[in-house]
Design an enzyme around this catalytic site. Structure first.
Site, short mmCIF file in Angstrom:
data_model
loop_
_atom_site.label_atom_id
_atom_site.label_comp_id
_atom_site.label_asym_id
_atom_site.label_seq_id
_atom_site.Cartn_x
_atom_site.Cartn_y
_atom_site.Cartn_z
N HIS A 126 -9.86 4.80 -1.06
CA HIS A 126 -8.99 4.88 0.12
C HIS A 126 -9.73 5.63 1.22
O HIS A 126 -10.71 6.32 0.96
CB HIS A 126 -7.69 5.63 -0.22
N GLY A 127 -9.25 5.47 2.46
CA GLY A 127 -9.89 6.17 3.57
C GLY A 127 -11.25 5.58 3.87
O GLY A 127 -12.24 6.29 4.04
N ASP B 69 0.84 -1.20 0.00
CA ASP B 69 0.00 0.00 0.00
C ASP B 69 0.88 1.26 0.00
O ASP B 69 1.87 1.33 0.73
CB ASP B 69 -0.86 -0.05 1.28
P1 13P Z 1 -8.30 4.47 6.76
O1 13P Z 1 -7.17 4.32 7.73
O2 13P Z 1 -8.93 5.82 6.85
O3 13P Z 1 -9.28 3.35 6.86
O4 13P Z 1 -7.66 4.39 5.30
C1 13P Z 1 -7.00 3.23 4.93
C2 13P Z 1 -6.39 3.39 3.59
O5 13P Z 1 -6.88 4.07 2.72
C3 13P Z 1 -5.15 2.64 3.34
O6 13P Z 1 -4.62 2.88 2.08
#
Ligand code: 13P
Length: 291
Positions: free
Chosen positions: A213-214, A85
């Site tokens: 993401h997020g 990632d």
């Molecule tokens: P969060 O930590 O907000 O769940 O995001 C994870 C992410 O996008 C990892 O690439």
């Protein structure tokens, strides 16, 4: 089953209209929690390692950790894509491939578009030569994974432009694309406001699977709607960390005497439950219903 390419998992998810959960790890307890959640629900999963895991300069036992992760994924009865990632450089992507990842993300989202395209193309040339999937990001998802303190805010000026997404796909031949549409990494400051119109336009214009993401901090309704609008991979980390920490706090408050191992088990169970819940909400089809 065991280790598979992420492209294979995402192409199937796109065809069948669901999302595959992608969960970050950098330790053995979390890795086991994530994989057990997938195994107990008999669903495919994306296990994500972060750049320090493939860099002995940053994590001295990186090599040993990756050896364990690859071995563990290879023995899993469900299909697991092992993804690096947010790799910030070409060199990190190559290290991810060397350490056994079946997929890498080159994150050039803070670079000028031309530079992002140029480095992504270089990563793709090396990765595709050995059957490795490549993810990239266009626009920029703000914040930091695991940021539980300050709260992050999405910046609409950094949202993915449809024209740039099309150009990026055409010029690089990337396998899947992370887009900025209103989510942030870490804990939200305020209520998330997702730009579904932008997502629909991007979805219509590009043919590859779209990545969010997020993923932490959204409601189950949000996830279902995102999947309906064509998201096929949802990255999730902060919510897992928060759930583990809360479970440990509650356990410690309610238990006068306990041992270290109890704490580890309480944390792992909470993380596993969160992953299982999200697998179900993302609509990931069990292996038995994949064909
Ligand atoms: P969060 O930590 O907000 O769940 O995001 C994870 C992410 O996008 C990892 O690439």
């Amino acid at each position: 089953m065991s280790l598979v390419s992420m492209k294979e998992l995402l192409d199937r998810a796109k065809e069948k209209n669901y999302a595959v959960g992608a969960f970050d790890t950098m330790d053995r307890v979390t890795t086991e929690a994530i994989l057990e959640a997938a195994e107990e629900t008999a669903t495919p999963i994306i296990l994500m390692v972060v750049p320090p895991c493939v860099n002995t300069g940053m994590m001295p036992d990186a090599e040993e950790f990756m050896h364990y992760v690859v071995n563990r994924c290879s023995r899993s009865p469900v299909p697991v894509a092992l993804h690096l990632d947010h790799a910030p450089s070409y060199e990190d992507c190559i290290r991810g491939i060397k350490y056994g990842c079946t997929s890498v993300m080159f994150d050039g989202s803070s670079l000028p578009l031309e530079e992002n395209i140029a480095i992504t193309k270089k990563v793709i040339e090396a990765a595709h030569a050995c059957g490795i999937t490549v993810e990239a990001e266009i626009g920029h998802v703000a914040g930091h994974e695991g940021n539980m303190l300050d709260g992050n805010v999405a910046d609409p000026s950094c949202y993915t432009s449809v024209e740039e997404a099309v150009r990026f796909q055409n010029e690089t031949g990337v396998d899947c694309l992370a887009v900025a549409i209103g989510t942030v990494h870490g804990v939200y400051k305020g209520t998330p406001n997702i730009d579904y119109d932008r997502l629909d336009e991007i979805k219509k214009a590009v043919s590859i699977p779209i990545v969010l993401h997020g993923g932490s901090g959204l409601s189950d309704e949000d996830y279902k709607k995102l999947v309906q609008h064509g998201i096929n991979k949802i990255n999730f980390f902060t919510g897992m960390t928060l759930a583990g920490a809360k479970a440990v706090q509650d356990f410690a408050a309610a238990t006068p005497k306990f041992q270290c191992m109890d704490v580890v088990q309480v944390m792992a169970k909470a993380q596993k439950d969160v992953v299982k819940h999200h697998i179900q909400v993302f609509g990931t089809l069990p292996v038995s219903r994949q064909s």
